[in-house]
Design an enzyme around this catalytic site. Structure first.
Site, PDB file in Angstrom:
ATOM      1  N   GLN A 185     -53.629  36.745   5.643  1.00  0.00           N
ATOM      2  CA  GLN A 185     -52.975  37.998   6.009  1.00  0.00           C
ATOM      3  C   GLN A 185     -51.913  38.429   5.003  1.00  0.00           C
ATOM      4  O   GLN A 185     -51.483  39.571   5.013  1.00  0.00           O
ATOM      5  CB  GLN A 185     -52.381  37.878   7.417  1.00  0.00           C
ATOM      6  CG  GLN A 185     -53.456  37.756   8.474  1.00  0.00           C
ATOM      7  CD  GLN A 185     -52.886  37.583   9.869  1.00  0.00           C
ATOM      8  OE1 GLN A 185     -52.650  36.466  10.309  1.00  0.00           O
ATOM      9  NE2 GLN A 185     -52.648  38.678  10.560  1.00  0.00           N
ATOM     10  N   ASP A 210     -57.282  41.905  -0.414  1.00  0.00           N
ATOM     11  CA  ASP A 210     -57.416  41.420  -1.796  1.00  0.00           C
ATOM     12  C   ASP A 210     -56.045  41.176  -2.424  1.00  0.00           C
ATOM     13  O   ASP A 210     -55.872  40.246  -3.216  1.00  0.00           O
ATOM     14  CB  ASP A 210     -58.175  42.432  -2.651  1.00  0.00           C
ATOM     15  CG  ASP A 210     -59.655  42.484  -2.285  1.00  0.00           C
ATOM     16  OD1 ASP A 210     -60.071  41.720  -1.381  1.00  0.00           O
ATOM     17  OD2 ASP A 210     -60.390  43.285  -2.892  1.00  0.00           O
ATOM     18  N   ASN A 248     -55.780  27.375  14.257  1.00  0.00           N
ATOM     19  CA  ASN A 248     -55.068  28.421  14.976  1.00  0.00           C
ATOM     20  C   ASN A 248     -56.024  29.225  15.855  1.00  0.00           C
ATOM     21  O   ASN A 248     -57.026  29.752  15.367  1.00  0.00           O
ATOM     22  CB  ASN A 248     -54.406  29.369  13.967  1.00  0.00           C
ATOM     23  CG  ASN A 248     -53.755  30.553  14.658  1.00  0.00           C
ATOM     24  OD1 ASN A 248     -52.779  30.402  15.383  1.00  0.00           O
ATOM     25  ND2 ASN A 248     -54.317  31.737  14.478  1.00  0.00           N
ATOM     26  N   GLU A 249     -55.711  29.328  17.124  1.00  0.00           N
ATOM     27  CA  GLU A 249     -56.425  30.191  18.073  1.00  0.00           C
ATOM     28  C   GLU A 249     -57.948  30.071  18.002  1.00  0.00           C
ATOM     29  O   GLU A 249     -58.644  31.043  17.660  1.00  0.00           O
ATOM     30  CB  GLU A 249     -56.026  31.654  17.873  1.00  0.00           C
ATOM     31  CG  GLU A 249     -54.591  31.954  18.192  1.00  0.00           C
ATOM     32  CD  GLU A 249     -54.317  33.457  18.379  1.00  0.00           C
ATOM     33  OE1 GLU A 249     -55.236  34.258  18.161  1.00  0.00           O
ATOM     34  OE2 GLU A 249     -53.194  33.792  18.760  1.00  0.00           O
ATOM     35  N   GLU A 296     -46.442  31.477  18.259  1.00  0.00           N
ATOM     36  CA  GLU A 296     -46.433  32.916  17.952  1.00  0.00           C
ATOM     37  C   GLU A 296     -46.012  33.700  19.178  1.00  0.00           C
ATOM     38  O   GLU A 296     -46.412  33.381  20.298  1.00  0.00           O
ATOM     39  CB  GLU A 296     -47.823  33.429  17.565  1.00  0.00           C
ATOM     40  CG  GLU A 296     -48.286  33.097  16.181  1.00  0.00           C
ATOM     41  CD  GLU A 296     -49.628  33.747  15.859  1.00  0.00           C
ATOM     42  OE1 GLU A 296     -49.915  34.857  16.363  1.00  0.00           O
ATOM     43  OE2 GLU A 296     -50.390  33.130  15.094  1.00  0.00           O
TER      44      GLU A 296
HETATM   45  C1  NOJ Z   1     -52.634  35.887  16.537  1.00  0.00           C
HETATM   46  C2  NOJ Z   1     -53.089  35.478  15.176  1.00  0.00           C
HETATM   47  O1  NOJ Z   1     -52.839  34.114  14.970  1.00  0.00           O
HETATM   48  C3  NOJ Z   1     -52.517  36.302  14.047  1.00  0.00           C
HETATM   49  O2  NOJ Z   1     -53.276  36.069  12.904  1.00  0.00           O
HETATM   50  C4  NOJ Z   1     -52.470  37.762  14.424  1.00  0.00           C
HETATM   51  O3  NOJ Z   1     -52.065  38.553  13.366  1.00  0.00           O
HETATM   52  C5  NOJ Z   1     -51.519  37.909  15.604  1.00  0.00           C
HETATM   53  N1  NOJ Z   1     -52.002  37.128  16.724  1.00  0.00           N
HETATM   54  C6  NOJ Z   1     -51.337  39.351  16.061  1.00  0.00           C
HETATM   55  O4  NOJ Z   1     -52.535  39.876  16.500  1.00  0.00           O
END
Ligand code: NOJ
Length: 467
Positions: free
Chosen positions: A47, A80, A149-150, A359
């Site tokens: 990201q 990118d 993650n998630e 988060e």
């Molecule tokens: C969870 C994710 O881990 C993250 O990558 C994402 O940007 C945020 N939530 C917000 O949607």
């Protein structure tokens, strides 16, 4: 899996020593965070890093998905360059005291996807190899490891191509197969650490799970049962194999998916089965609970979704209350009390393991004066303090999402979560602190939900990026 698994992935944890001053207000026994409580701000490699084809980095599934289908990204963008943190990482980790590194935040190498991605069990072995490299190289400094993650979000893109990479539409089949490998991969990394690294490196390992809180739509018995089913299908799915006393997927999932699979004329369940050895191997593979929380949904009993799909298997219809305040993200409504309910449910269901909120955050469309984000943080932190002091939930840290505005997956750069603004048209990608960065900094500095966070005294301009 970015080459710079790095600092840029950081869930940066800033631990400060603190004092407890009680001042009951707003139903809070105290506005102070407990001594040793950790604060941080998180972000993720894909990201923010950019440099998608530099320095030997190979193509990953998100590079492929964004390049092949710009029309599937809200603003046709890609990552990118993103925040160019690959070149500007020093700014982003300035003054971080302690760093956690998430190993895998969705950017699977494309060559592994070509083998079937997470639906192929061999990927769990490759993940173990990758974990070994990270433990070897960073384990002397990283004391909190998150393997994956998630996973619940990862498998959504095996079910619905428009949600993200790898962009498959194999709902109710490939998503369940992918979950099986993800859980195995996590457990392999955990055991590897246990066997070869824990003794010398003395770190802690977990996996970040996420879910909205599911509140019954009405008080009827059907809806209350549906809400509990939703908790099992969207959270217990991952938590039960790891944290419950008996391990394995929740019984309600196994029963319903088997029943639906047979009714579809299949000879076996679409949900793969774990052998007793795997149940044992996966159970207990977390040293703390890592949890991402943003929002709440209503759950009502009913049948919805494609045949077959997880949604249909769950027998739950999910919705929002129109009265809940919105954000820039359609899925994110501001419902602070849901956090407290979820923390209590986790405690009841799996015991009171130390829990880190990895988060929590709010999206808008941009701007430095982000009052709604400050209100979000403050109202959620109030509920967190109630969970800690009144309900005795064992929460030891809180990480805000996100450090900087970044590439919000299929939403491109249209939804901003950062406490730092990034100018994406500036080749230097200049970062500017928003009001929320100042407010969080103040909370961390005083280790308390100090009043007047929206106005009044702002701290000196040299801003530590985590705050
Ligand atoms: C969870 C994710 O881990 C993250 O990558 C994402 O940007 C945020 N939530 C917000 O949607």
């Amino acid at each position: 899996m970015a080459a710079t698994a790095s600092l840029a992935l950081a869930a940066a944890l800033l631990s400060l020593a603190g004092l407890s001053r009680g001042s009951p207000q707003d139903g809070l026994p105290s506005r102070d965070f407990p001594p040793g409580f950790m604060f941080g701000a998180a972000t993720a490699a894909f990201q923010i890093e950019g440099a998608w084809n530099l320095s030997g980095k190979g193509e990953n599934i998100w590079d492929r998905w964004t390049h092949q289908h710009p029309e599937w990204v809200a603003d046709g963008s890609n990552a990118d360059v993103a925040c160019d943190s690959f070149h500007r990482f020093k700014e982003d980790v300035q003054a971080l005291v302690d760093t956690g590194v998430t190993m895998f935040h969705w950017d699977l190498p494309q060559p592994l996807q070509d083998l079937g991605g997470w639906t192929n069990p061999v990927v769990a072995d490759y993940f173990e190899d990758y974990a070994r490299i990270l433990f070897r190289h960073f384990g002397d400094r990283v004391k909190y490891w998150i393997t994956i993650n998630e996973p619940a979000s990862i498998i959504e893109s095996y079910a619905n191509s428009r949600l993200g990479a790898p962009g498959l539409d194999e709902h109710g089949v490939a998503d369940y197969q992918a979950s099986h490998t993800l859980l195995k991969a996590h457990a392999k990394a955990y055991h590897l650490y246990d066997k070869y690294f824990r003794k010398t490196q003395k770190g802690r390992v977990s996996i970040t799970l996420n879910s909205a809180w599911h509140e019954p739509r009405t008080n009827s018995q059907e809806d209350r049962q549906a809400a509990e089913r939703a908790r099992q299908f969207y959270f217990g799915y991952w938590a039960h194999p790891i944290y419950s006393k008996i391990g394995d997927y929740p019984a309600v999932m196994k029963e319903r998916i088997m029943r639906n699979s047979l009714a579809e004329g299949r000879f076996r369940s679409r949900l793969p089965e774990f052998s007793p050895q795997w149940v044992k191997f996966i159970r207990g593979t977390a040293d703390f609970f890592a949890y991402n929380h943003y929002t709440t949904r209503y759950a009502a009993s009913g049948t919805q979704g494609e045949i077959p799909s997880l949604q249909r298997d769950s027998g739950v219809i999910r919705s929002y209350d129109p009265k809940w305040p919105s954000s820039a993200s359609s899925w994110l409504k501001v419902v602070p009390w849901g956090l407290r309910k979820m923390l209590n449910w986790i405690k009841k269901e799996y015991g009171n393991l130390p829990l880190l909120i990895t988060e929590n955050g709010f999206s808008d469309h941009g701007g430095l004066h982000d009052k709604d984000r400050i209100n979000y943080f403050v109202s959620y932190l109030q509920e967190l303090l109630k969970a800690i002091y009144i309900d005795k939930c064992n929460v030891f840290g809180y990480t805000a999402w996100s450090l900087v505005d970044n590439f919000e997956w299929a939403r491109g750069y249209t939804e901003k979560f950062g406490i730092y603004q990034v100018n994406f048209t500036d080749p230097n990608r200049a970062r500017i602190p928003k009001d929320s960065a100042q407010a969080l900094r103040k909370i961390i500095k005083h280790r308390a939900l100090v009043p007047n966070l929206l106005q009044g005294e702002m701290p000196e301009p040299r801003v530590v990026l985590v705050t």
